[in-house]
Design an enzyme around this catalytic site. Sequence first.
Site, PDB file in Angstrom:
ATOM      1  CG  ASP A  67       1.787  -0.984   3.393  1.00 50.37           C
ATOM      2  OD1 ASP A  67       1.076  -0.648   4.333  1.00 50.37           O
ATOM      3  OD2 ASP A  67       1.432  -1.803   2.510  1.00 50.37           O
TER       4      ASP A  67
ATOM      5  CG  HIS B 176      -1.806  -0.991   1.523  1.00 51.83           C
ATOM      6  ND1 HIS B 176      -1.482  -2.118   2.214  1.00 51.83           N
ATOM      7  CD2 HIS B 176      -3.114  -1.111   1.190  1.00 51.83           C
ATOM      8  CE1 HIS B 176      -2.544  -2.892   2.299  1.00 51.83           C
ATOM      9  NE2 HIS B 176      -3.553  -2.314   1.683  1.00 51.83           N
TER      10      HIS B 176
HETATM   11  C1  XLS Z   1      -7.904  -6.527   3.836  1.00 54.78           C
HETATM   12  C2  XLS Z   1      -7.348  -6.737   2.523  1.00 54.78           C
HETATM   13  C3  XLS Z   1      -6.198  -5.813   2.147  1.00 54.78           C
HETATM   14  C4  XLS Z   1      -5.993  -5.799   0.665  1.00 54.78           C
HETATM   15  C5  XLS Z   1      -5.144  -4.675   0.180  1.00 54.78           C
HETATM   16  O1  XLS Z   1      -8.675  -7.296   4.368  1.00 54.78           O
HETATM   17  O2  XLS Z   1      -6.970  -8.085   2.421  1.00 54.78           O
HETATM   18  O3  XLS Z   1      -5.051  -6.143   2.833  1.00 54.78           O
HETATM   19  O4  XLS Z   1      -5.422  -7.006   0.226  1.00 54.78           O
HETATM   20  O5  XLS Z   1      -5.687  -3.455   0.506  1.00 54.78           O
END
Ligand code: XLS
Length: 448
Positions: free
Chosen positions: A113, A110
Amino acid sequence: MMVDVFQGTRAYFPEVKSKIPFEGIESDSPLAFKFYDENKVIAGKTMKEHLRYSVCYWHTFCGAGADPFGPGTRQYPWDDSADPMVAAEHRMDAAFEFFTKLGVPYYCFHDRDLAPEGKSPVDSENRLMSLVARAKERQKETGVKLLWGTANLFSHPRYMNGASTNPDFNVVAHAASQVKSALDATIELGGENYVFWGGREGYASLLNTRTDIELDNMAKFLAAARDYGRANGFKGTFLIEPKPMEPMKHQYDFDAQTVTGFLRHHGLDKDFKLNIEANHATLASHTFAHELQMSADAGLLGSIDANRGNPQNGWDTDQFPTDIYDTTKAMMVVLGAGGFKTGGLNFDAKLRRESTDLEDMFIAHIGGMDAFARGLEVADYILNNTDYSARKAERYSTFMTEAGQAFRDGNMGLELLFEHAEGHGPVATTSGKQELLENLINQALIKA
Ligand code: XLS
Ligand code: CA
Ligand code: CA
């Protein structure tokens, strides 16, 4: 030129001195693969090419084990600066060291991150791009590539009522600014996909929600992202990641079939595919394989977030996948659909809060990689060395007759079907053979 992370002066994982080796099933070493032999060829491709493993940045390098009842339990050696930008640089170096030592070809992130949010969209973009420049260097040095990028449109309080489906246009615009920057980052790093997980796109109460406006806005937002990406050189796949609930009571991207209908309704199905997460499938009361099959049938199976839920917990536990029965069934669908194109297997999985050693990060990923590698072997065996496929085909063989085919082609109305039924006489019962097929999978798990 490959940088030797094993000899680095600043090693974050000094105990792991070489790339995790493949040692086979006889090995007892926790830091060795038992099934994942990246060069082993199965059905014309190496395991590495089939599985396209990816490590996720968020759980692995940002999450230290916090849960709603307490803070993180792990101390990360890269979390060593009060300056969040410096800490972000150290985190990135640790991440690339980990990817290389583990031997995964891909990672995912993200925007938040990689770099902390700034004071404004421009400031945030500058911070992100400064870390992207470092990531680009690290990618070049290590050969690790970006499977997908995404924007975190759910953590900041401004997104409490959603991002693209927020009732306030100004929040929608802010979310769009983040997607613009995250797409720029993904393009710059050669990302093969760009993901939208609907975060808080949904609602808590219908009493204050105009679902018609919100769903329409979501489509406009995705189309704007598609247009920006295509205009700026993004050739990869846009992915939607369905999830039925959590954080919202009702999420708009409930499951694969809901998202498929939405994409087709809004003419987005040429650019968007699905990113199926195992734990989200089970939260939607489906199996992982079901969600993969629905996506594959629609021609929209893009990528996978590999993890598992917990049968006793009704929430998104994001555990590392270890169930070979489950990975086998998943890989049967993936192989049946012709394998991944731009997608891969991203471990959107986190250590348990009680797992506090740094080596647990390696052990967890090794287990997940072995589980899918074994699943791939067994799935290939079932599809190519048993009568599984022939039995499935036989079950539908009446549709291969002239009349059956005419019906499939849409050329048989009710009158003709009536005539066919009258002419055919009583219909015999044909066993579904479910138990036989279940036994066949168990036998293959041992034999393959
Ligand atoms: C949350 C999601 C998230 C997505 C990316 O539950 O899995 O991590 O994969 O935003
Ligand atoms: Ca996910
Ligand atoms: Ca999840």
